[in-house]
Design a protein around this motif. Structure first.
Motif, PDB file in Angstrom:
ATOM      1  N   SER A  52       0.843  -1.187   0.000  1.00 44.53           N
ATOM      2  CA  SER A  52       0.000   0.000   0.000  1.00 44.53           C
ATOM      3  C   SER A  52       0.875   1.231   0.000  1.00 44.53           C
ATOM      4  CB  SER A  52      -0.890   0.023   1.239  1.00 44.53           C
ATOM      5  OG  SER A  52      -1.786  -1.052   1.203  1.00 44.53           O
ATOM      6  N   SER A  55      -3.401   5.655  -0.065  1.00 47.69           N
ATOM      7  CA  SER A  55      -4.686   4.996  -0.301  1.00 47.69           C
ATOM      8  C   SER A  55      -4.646   4.071  -1.521  1.00 47.69           C
ATOM      9  CB  SER A  55      -5.779   6.047  -0.494  1.00 47.69           C
ATOM     10  OG  SER A  55      -5.481   6.837  -1.634  1.00 47.69           O
ATOM     11  N   HIS A  56      -3.467   3.914  -2.107  1.00 50.82           N
ATOM     12  CA  HIS A  56      -3.338   3.094  -3.312  1.00 50.82           C
ATOM     13  C   HIS A  56      -2.804   1.708  -2.959  1.00 50.82           C
ATOM     14  CE1 HIS A  56      -4.030   6.581  -5.857  1.00 50.82           C
ATOM     15  NE2 HIS A  56      -3.181   7.240  -5.075  1.00 50.82           N
ATOM     16  N   ASN A  57      -3.418   0.704  -3.537  1.00 49.51           N
ATOM     17  CA  ASN A  57      -2.915  -0.660  -3.405  1.00 49.51           C
ATOM     18  C   ASN A  57      -2.074  -0.973  -4.630  1.00 49.51           C
ATOM     19  OD1 ASN A  57      -4.218  -1.260  -0.964  1.00 49.51           O
ATOM     20  ND2 ASN A  57      -6.132  -1.616  -2.061  1.00 49.51           N
ATOM     21  N   LEU A  58      -0.904  -1.524  -4.396  1.00 50.46           N
ATOM     22  CA  LEU A  58       0.016  -1.844  -5.483  1.00 50.46           C
ATOM     23  C   LEU A  58       0.160  -3.359  -5.615  1.00 50.46           C
ATOM     24  CD1 LEU A  58       2.889   0.634  -4.580  1.00 50.46           C
ATOM     25  CD2 LEU A  58       1.044   0.999  -6.221  1.00 50.46           C
TER      26      LEU A  58
END
Length: 173
Positions: A52, A55-58
């Motif tokens: 993470s 707020s972005h999931n990678l």
């Protein structure tokens, strides 16, 4: 680097790197590398990671050169193993990256190795949670004559300390 844009010399260096990996790695733990077979440059082992960033999931993948089988209690996966036993094996071992580099003969080559190649390798090792990097220093004929191990956690400091040391050495001569 894109394969299509490589020069003949760069292709030769890449081939030497693949052969270096073949000399040091085996297909199974506790077995010797098979150096007689031709190198298959498209052969690879990849792991996928999730992380993470705010707020972005990678989700990203990393090509892995080798497994350091540190946990003898976890048995080697077999072709008949189920997915969970294979994942257990992978989770309980550490990984390593292998690179080759020409012998370093002067300050400029050392600075460029640390500033560019080694820091780029650190990014690769860090993101893939690799234990470290094994560099084979080769002559101009591609023969590796020296090995050096770099722990992932120490690479950044190693690069920065060298730069500062070189500057101080020049200032106080």
């Amino acid at each position: 680097m894109k394969k299509k844009s490589r020069t003949k010399e760069e292709e030769k260096f890449c081939a030497w790197g693949y052969k270096f990996e073949q000399y040091l790695l085996s297909d199974q733990p506790n077995s010797k590398p098979v150096i007689e077979r031709p190198v298959i440059e498209n052969e690879e082992f990849s792991l996928f990671y999730n992380a993470s960033l705010g707020s972005h999931n990678l989700l990203y993948g990393a090509q892995i050169d080798g497994v350091i089988t540190t946990n003898c209690e976890v048995s080697n996966p077999s072709k008949e193993s189920n997915v969970e036993s294979n994942l257990d094996y992978l989770r309980n071992n550490e990984y390593v990256e292998l690179k080759t580099n020409r012998h370093i003969e002067n300050y400029r080559q050392d600075r460029n190795f640390r500033k560019f190649k080694l820091l780029r390798c650190w990014c690769q090792c860090y993101l893939a949670n690799l234990k470290g990097l094994l560099v084979g220093f080769r002559n101009q004929n591609g023969v590796v004559q020296r090995l050096q191990w770099f722990d992932t956690q120490d690479i950044v400091e190693y690069c920065q300390v060298s730069e500062i040391t070189q500057i101080l050495t020049r200032l106080f001569k």
